[in-house]
Motif scaffolding. Structure first.
Motif, PDB file in Angstrom:
ATOM      1  N   ARG A 139       0.785 112.013  13.950  1.00 20.78           N
ATOM      2  CA  ARG A 139      -0.647 112.237  13.774  1.00 20.78           C
ATOM      3  C   ARG A 139      -1.088 111.794  12.386  1.00 20.78           C
ATOM      4  NH1 ARG A 139      -2.368 115.916  17.682  1.00 20.78           N
ATOM      5  NH2 ARG A 139      -4.106 116.684  16.430  1.00 20.78           N
ATOM      6  N   VAL A 140      -2.323 111.305  12.307  1.00 20.96           N
ATOM      7  CA  VAL A 140      -2.951 110.956  11.026  1.00 20.96           C
ATOM      8  C   VAL A 140      -4.329 111.607  10.989  1.00 20.96           C
ATOM      9  CG1 VAL A 140      -1.716 108.774  10.700  1.00 20.96           C
ATOM     10  CG2 VAL A 140      -3.843 108.789  12.015  1.00 20.96           C
TER      11      VAL A 140
ATOM     12  N   GLY B 283     -10.123 118.718   9.501  1.00 21.32           N
ATOM     13  CA  GLY B 283      -9.813 119.517  10.680  1.00 21.32           C
ATOM     14  C   GLY B 283      -9.611 118.713  11.944  1.00 21.32           C
ATOM     15  N   SER B 284      -9.538 117.391  11.837  1.00 19.88           N
ATOM     16  CA  SER B 284      -9.354 116.552  13.030  1.00 19.88           C
ATOM     17  C   SER B 284      -8.306 115.478  12.746  1.00 19.88           C
ATOM     18  CB  SER B 284     -10.668 115.887  13.433  1.00 19.88           C
ATOM     19  OG  SER B 284     -10.510 115.125  14.611  1.00 19.88           O
ATOM     20  N   ALA B 285      -7.361 115.333  13.671  1.00 22.44           N
ATOM     21  CA  ALA B 285      -6.295 114.346  13.515  1.00 22.44           C
ATOM     22  C   ALA B 285      -6.234 113.452  14.746  1.00 22.44           C
ATOM     23  CB  ALA B 285      -4.951 115.033  13.298  1.00 22.44           C
ATOM     24  N   LEU B 286      -5.715 112.260  14.536  1.00 22.47           N
ATOM     25  CA  LEU B 286      -5.565 111.284  15.618  1.00 22.47           C
ATOM     26  C   LEU B 286      -4.093 111.204  15.994  1.00 22.47           C
ATOM     27  CD1 LEU B 286      -6.765 108.895  17.351  1.00 22.47           C
ATOM     28  CD2 LEU B 286      -6.148 107.408  15.422  1.00 22.47           C
ATOM     29  N   GLY B 287      -3.768 111.469  17.257  1.00 22.54           N
ATOM     30  CA  GLY B 287      -2.403 111.342  17.734  1.00 22.54           C
ATOM     31  C   GLY B 287      -2.079 109.906  18.086  1.00 22.54           C
ATOM     32  N   ILE B 288      -0.914 109.420  17.670  1.00 31.52           N
ATOM     33  CA  ILE B 288      -0.494 108.038  17.925  1.00 31.52           C
ATOM     34  C   ILE B 288       0.836 108.048  18.667  1.00 31.52           C
ATOM     35  CG2 ILE B 288       0.065 105.799  16.908  1.00 31.52           C
ATOM     36  CD1 ILE B 288      -1.587 106.585  14.471  1.00 31.52           C
TER      37      ILE B 288
ATOM     38  N   LEU C 263      -5.012 102.234  12.549  1.00 32.25           N
ATOM     39  CA  LEU C 263      -5.542 103.100  13.607  1.00 32.25           C
ATOM     40  C   LEU C 263      -6.307 104.276  13.002  1.00 32.25           C
ATOM     41  CD1 LEU C 263      -2.494 103.055  16.037  1.00 32.25           C
ATOM     42  CD2 LEU C 263      -4.761 102.120  16.494  1.00 32.25           C
ATOM     43  N   GLN C 264      -5.853 104.757  11.860  1.00 32.91           N
ATOM     44  CA  GLN C 264      -6.560 105.844  11.187  1.00 32.91           C
ATOM     45  C   GLN C 264      -7.965 105.403  10.774  1.00 32.91           C
ATOM     46  OE1 GLN C 264      -4.908 107.029   7.374  1.00 32.91           O
ATOM     47  NE2 GLN C 264      -5.533 109.149   7.693  1.00 32.91           N
TER      48      GLN C 264
END
Length: 274
Positions: free
Chosen positions: A89-90, A95-100, A235-236
């Motif tokens: 995750r990034v 409070g929000s992360a992006l799963g890769i 992607l982040q």
């Protein structure tokens, strides 16, 4: 009649006509359904026909699959490259992360195949990369009406220099596999430089404000895709641009910034030997 791109003809021949593994060239290739079955436990239910018809549609396609398809890799090579990396995750907002999730590790032979495909336009490597992409787990609950795939955009300068867009070619194949359409509503700003050879801090700095939305996303579920997620910085940055559409498009000024559900996928990431 719609013409096929040259690489599409090569993929068709590799999958349906050539009986040899596209990697080792020694053993016979194995049908995708048999490779999928080998991952299931003895007590698992049989593979539903609907899983196959998502990929092979129409009577002619089903006939080809049943009688001619040999797949792309043999079982031995398949198991040698399909070690699914753990997702990471990034952060894209407070409070929000992006799963890769990547389909495989950035090791031999995938690393060499990606480099030859991207930098030398070696289309003979594409079947191997396509096979790896097909190992990505389909996003739960996503289908052609509620989700789109957002391929990592390139700049016009890079497109002219390279002559083709490798990420777009891979994204088209993922779109066909998942039966989820592509969406091209993001533009990459030209002043950024290549990410190769940069540290993570340099990558993040290089990508500040690198992406601009040119239209409002048509659905809530956005599936980001890149070929290699070295640190996840690209992607982040793309995720940040999509997470807050109000800062990028006037038409989206009234939309809440947390409207979209984002997840990201890549062909390769990391190494299983580290």
């Amino acid at each position: 009649m719609r013409r096929l791109a040259p690489y599409q003809t090569g993929l068709w021949l590799a999958e349906y006509v050539d009986i040899r593994c596209q990697l080792c060239r020694v053993y016979r290739s194995t049908a995708p359904s048999q490779l999928l079955s080998s991952h299931l436990s003895p007590d698992a239910p049989p593979i539903a026909d609907s899983m196959l018809t998502d990929i092979y549609r129409g009577k002619v396609a089903r006939y080809i699959h049943r009688h001619l398809s040999r797949g792309l890799l043999c079982a031995h090579c398949h198991h040698g490259i399909t070690w699914l990396p753990k997702p990471f995750r990034v952060d894209i907002a407070a409070g929000s992360a992006l799963g890769i999730q990547a389909s495989t590790f950035y090791d031999y032979p995938i690393r060499q195949a990606i480099r030859a495909f991207k930098h030398d336009e070696d289309m003979s490597k594409l079947p191997l990369l396509l096979h790896a992409i097909r190992q990505l787990p389909r996003p739960h609950g996503c289908h052609h009406d509620n989700a789109v795939i957002v391929a990592m955009p390139t700049t016009p300068q890079r497109l002219v220099k390279r002559g083709f867009d490798p990420v777009s070619i891979l994204a088209v194949q993922l779109s066909k596999h998942w039966q989820i359409p592509l969406w091209q509503g993001v533009r990459r700003i030209d002043h950024t430089v290549s990410q190769q050879g940069l540290t993570r801090a340099e990558r993040l700095s290089n990508l500040n404000n690198a992406f601009v939305l040119t239209e409002t996303p048509p659905v809530k579920r956005l599936l980001l895709f890149d070929d290699v997620a070295t640190t996840g910085a690209s992607l982040q940055a793309l995720g940040r641009a999509l997470y807050k559409p109000a800062t990028n498009t006037a038409s989206a000024s009234s939309l809440p910034t947390n409207r979209y559900h984002l997840s990201a996928y890549a062909l390769a990431h990391g190494s299983q030997y580290r």
